[in-house]
Design an enzyme around this catalytic site. Structure first.
Site, mmCIF file in Angstrom:
data_model
loop_
_atom_site.group_PDB
_atom_site.id
_atom_site.type_symbol
_atom_site.label_atom_id
_atom_site.label_comp_id
_atom_site.label_asym_id
_atom_site.label_seq_id
_atom_site.Cartn_x
_atom_site.Cartn_y
_atom_site.Cartn_z
ATOM 1 N N GLY A 1 -15.857 36.153 4.562
ATOM 2 C CA GLY A 1 -17.265 36.526 4.648
ATOM 3 C C GLY A 1 -17.455 37.968 4.220
ATOM 4 O O GLY A 1 -16.487 38.745 4.212
ATOM 5 N N CYS A 44 -9.127 35.607 5.664
ATOM 6 C CA CYS A 44 -9.805 36.859 5.316
ATOM 7 C C CYS A 44 -10.692 37.330 6.486
ATOM 8 O O CYS A 44 -10.177 37.708 7.513
ATOM 9 C CB CYS A 44 -10.561 36.705 3.996
ATOM 10 S SG CYS A 44 -11.018 38.295 3.280
ATOM 11 N N GLU A 55 -6.972 29.411 -0.723
ATOM 12 C CA GLU A 55 -7.796 28.418 -1.417
ATOM 13 C C GLU A 55 -8.049 28.746 -2.880
ATOM 14 O O GLU A 55 -8.507 27.886 -3.632
ATOM 15 C CB GLU A 55 -9.140 28.247 -0.678
ATOM 16 C CG GLU A 55 -10.111 29.435 -0.741
ATOM 17 C CD GLU A 55 -9.831 30.542 0.283
ATOM 18 O OE1 GLU A 55 -8.667 30.726 0.670
ATOM 19 O OE2 GLU A 55 -10.783 31.248 0.674
ATOM 20 N N GLY A 105 -25.463 22.496 -24.249
ATOM 21 C CA GLY A 105 -24.368 22.205 -25.170
ATOM 22 C C GLY A 105 -23.017 22.542 -24.561
ATOM 23 O O GLY A 105 -21.981 22.239 -25.130
ATOM 24 N N GLY A 106 -23.010 23.165 -23.386
ATOM 25 C CA GLY A 106 -21.752 23.493 -22.702
ATOM 26 C C GLY A 106 -21.225 22.284 -21.935
ATOM 27 O O GLY A 106 -21.869 21.231 -21.890
ATOM 28 N N VAL A 107 -20.053 22.469 -21.319
ATOM 29 C CA VAL A 107 -19.399 21.340 -20.648
ATOM 30 C C VAL A 107 -20.244 20.829 -19.483
ATOM 31 O O VAL A 107 -20.453 19.613 -19.346
ATOM 32 C CB VAL A 107 -18.020 21.765 -20.071
ATOM 33 C CG1 VAL A 107 -17.223 20.559 -19.624
ATOM 34 C CG2 VAL A 107 -17.236 22.566 -21.066
ATOM 35 N N SER A 150 -23.542 21.016 -18.490
ATOM 36 C CA SER A 150 -24.795 20.284 -18.689
ATOM 37 C C SER A 150 -24.556 19.018 -19.505
ATOM 38 O O SER A 150 -25.222 18.001 -19.292
ATOM 39 C CB SER A 150 -25.867 21.173 -19.323
ATOM 40 O OG SER A 150 -25.467 21.618 -20.582
ATOM 41 N N THR A 151 -23.575 19.035 -20.419
ATOM 42 C CA THR A 151 -23.319 17.827 -21.211
ATOM 43 C C THR A 151 -22.753 16.722 -20.320
ATOM 44 O O THR A 151 -23.168 15.560 -20.416
ATOM 45 C CB THR A 151 -22.345 18.141 -22.380
ATOM 46 O OG1 THR A 151 -22.850 19.272 -23.077
ATOM 47 C CG2 THR A 151 -22.240 16.974 -23.334
#
Ligand code: XMP
Length: 625
Positions: free
Chosen positions: A54, A81, A191, A244-246, A248-249
């Site tokens: 946090g 953390c 993680e 056109g990116g990964v 949104s496509t």
């Protein structure tokens, strides 16, 4: 699944809280992210608890905390953390301000001499057993290992009953365990992908300590995602913003698969902030999906350019861009006589976009407002008018989904490009100032390594201790031509850890200047600057492709910064390696290739110098802005 096979993750506002759930998902372990105020009774059925990181300090007056009776439950707890510091404090330890430790650190673990005594009141199958030992958390990992840190506070003293399990050069309590209860703290982040054995440590916690058995391998997510889309879009159609990116496509393709074609329509907004050739590439990518006839392309470059005129603040630029996307989408719907009441706005938002924009709970810090999380979009989300099929996923998972959907490797491996495009990589300022010398002590130690340095008053966004920083950059120049990355890795960490004024370090690789001649000059977004940046970006991308290294660098932002030596500006190269964009290390490209790239960029009129960014995330972010 009964909750005694699940893990409760208490969200204390960390950037990586949701990533913990993702890692558990990879282990086929179910988890639930819960708010810190949840009462202890509600947590007792879980197999284990994880307290996230946090942005606050546990000693702050209004610091977020948990119900203390949680500590008396017979449930294993792992604090990470801030969670590690909170656990230590609640158990009677001391937490204070620390100089800061960001990014890479070498962890030295120690094995405990004897097994732990049993816990009182045992008897359930999830109890801590005599044969368990505190070092079971590190079982199967080496004594020395690379971990990823991001903290500006540290545990200074442990109460009786807690033992230190690991240290780093800068942190005397990097991990602890209780000697008789299953309570653990880790100052580092298991993680994140950059913690070498992080997945193994989490696996040890859930399997050996919480005793959740392996339920087998994960199955395809596509059918469940399609079902969810169908449910969310019942009686409605989806108007999708595609770039056109990964992300949104893949999201658009999933909607095209889940819904009848006539209920899915895409809009590509040409912002004029794209890189060279990007719009043409989009047409090719969409043709692959069989949805090319369901896409409209709209040139709105003039609108974006006008709206950004004179703006210098990166957050303001981001809000303007996000708002314009919404306005243009609404206009397009109007022109197409689409009734907004029967349509949802589709977006390819992934989880890092949400958490970096401040998350959904109000506890996480805003690192930067992603274009798909501007105020207008948040309002539409509140009204239930947005569909985001990938909102819980990370980039590497989206790529895997794309592969499952049969999209080409060219598309699924495409390097990420931010929605606000080149606008955020074109740094703007009204300040006109020279650089400042580094402290004598730092300058002397740099000289021993063959470097000189200066603090440049160009501020950029960083993420330190789960909070946003907006700090200056240390520019370095080295005597040797050959780049020694091992020295740079050490210097880069040390300069940001020791110097609260800086969150980034870069090396001069093109232009034979004295760093003391550097001046920050006034600059805003202009067509000329964007064109210059586009050319420099094209050179870097072409050379990387030519060297067949495109697949080995995760992302390669190229940045234009108003750092002048002879009346021009500077280009900064930012090649990074990452898995999910949440953490990143700077990429060590061959010196010769960098020489070719910077040599060609220096030929562009208006470029005085070329720098190489050698900072990890944290302390810096991937983008410059
Ligand atoms: P940072 O710079 O925060 O970026 O380390 C992490 C990843 O997110 C991308 N990025 C964005 N992507 N809209 C996007 O779709 C945005 O507004 C945005 N801002 C940053 C960045 O390129 C990197 O891959």
């Amino acid at each position: 699944m009964a909750s005694n096979r699940r893990i409760a993750i208490i969200d204390l506002g960390g950037q990586y809280c949701h990533l913990i759930a993702r890692r558990l998902r990879d282990l086929a372990v179910d988890s639930e992210i819960l708010p810190p105020g949840i009462p202890a009774e509600a947590l007792s059925p879980y197999a284990g608890l994880i307290l996230s990181g946090g942005p606050q300090s546990v000693y702050d007056a209004n610091a977020v905390t948990i119900d203390e009776s949680v500590l008396r439950l017979d449930v294993p707890i792992l604090g990470i953390c801030y969670g590690h510091q909170l656990l230590a404090k609640l158990l009677g330890g001391e937490v204070t301000r620390h100089d800061g430790e960001y990014g890479f650190a070498q962890l030295k673990t120690s094995t405990l001499a004897s097994p732990l005594p049993p816990v009182s009141g045992t008897g359930t199958n999830k109890s801590w057993r005599r044969t368990d030992s505190a070092d079971s958390l590190f079982r199967g990992t080496p004594l020395m290992q690379q971990v990823w840190m991001s903290h500006s506070d540290a545990v200074r003293a442990l109460p009786p009953g807690l033992v230190t399990l690991a240290t780093t050069d800068r942190c005397t309590c990097a991990a602890f365990a209780h000697s008789s209860k299953p309570l653990f703290g880790l100052q580092f982040h298991p993680e994140v992908a950059h913690t070498e054995y992080g997945a193994k440590i989490l696996e040890n916690f859930v399997r050996s300590i919480c005793r959740i058995a392996d339920s087998g391998t994960a199955t395809s997510r596509v059918p469940a995602l399609c079902e969810r889309i169908q449910r969310a879009a019942t009686g409605k159609s989806v108007f999708f913003l595609v770039s056109g990116g990964v992300d949104s496509t893949v999201a658009f393709a999933l909607c095209g698969m889940a819904l009848p074609k006539e209920r899915v329509l895409g809009l590509y907004v040409d912002t004029g902030l794209m890189r060279q050739g990007e719009t043409d590439e989009l047409r090719v990518n969409l043709a692959q999906l069989g949805l090319a006839d369901r896409i409209r392309i709209q040139d709105a470059s003039e609108d974006f350019f006008k709206a950004l005129n004179g703006k210098i603040d990166p957050e303001e630029k981001r809000q303007i861009i996000g708002r314009l996307f919404v306005e243009i989408q609404a206009q397009a719907m109007h022109q197409l006589s689409i009734d907004p009441d029967h349509w949802l706005l589709g977006q390819g938002t992934i989880y890092p976009d949400t958490i970096e924009s401040g998350g959904d709970t109000g506890r996480a810090a805003v690192i930067k407002t992603h274009h798909n999380r501007c105020d207008e979009i948040r309002e539409l989300i509140r009204q239930g008018k947005v569909i985001e099929p990938l909102a819980e996923f990370y980039k590497d998972e989206v790529r895997a989904l794309g592969r499952e959907l049969g999209l080409s490797a060219h598309l699924t491996n495409r390097s990420p490009f931010p929605g606000p495009g080149l606008a955020i990589r074109c740094l703007c300022t009204h300040a006109e100032r020279p650089g400042a010398p580094l402290s004598q002590e730092i300058a002397a130690s740099l000289a021993e390594d063959g470097f000189e340095g200066v603090l440049l008053p160009v501020r950029t966004v960083g993420v330190q201790g789960d909070a946003r920083t907006y700090r200056m950059v240390v520019a370095l120049k080295q005597k040797d031509d050959d780049i020694d990355y091992s020295i740079l890795r050490r210097l880069s960490s040390a300069l940001c850890n020791q110097n609260a004024a800086a969150n980034r370090v870069m090396l001069l690789i093109g232009g034979n200047h004295s760093l003391t001649d550097a001046r920050i000059v006034s600059a805003t977004i202009t067509r000329e600057r964007l064109a210059l940046l586009r050319q420099a970006d094209f050179i870097a991308r072409s050379e990387i492709e030519h060297a067949s290294l495109a697949g080995t660098v995760w992302q390669f932002p190229v940045v234009l910064a108003p750092i002048a030596f002879q009346g021009g500006e500077s280009i900064i190269l930012r090649p990074v390696n990452s898995v999910d964009g949440m953490t990143a290390s700077f990429a060590s490209l061959p010196t010769q290739l960098l020489g070719t790239i910077s040599g060609n960029i220096l030929k562009l009129p208006g470029v005085d110098a070329v720098f190489l960014d050698v900072t990890n995330k944290p302390p810096a972010t991937i983008e410059w802005e």
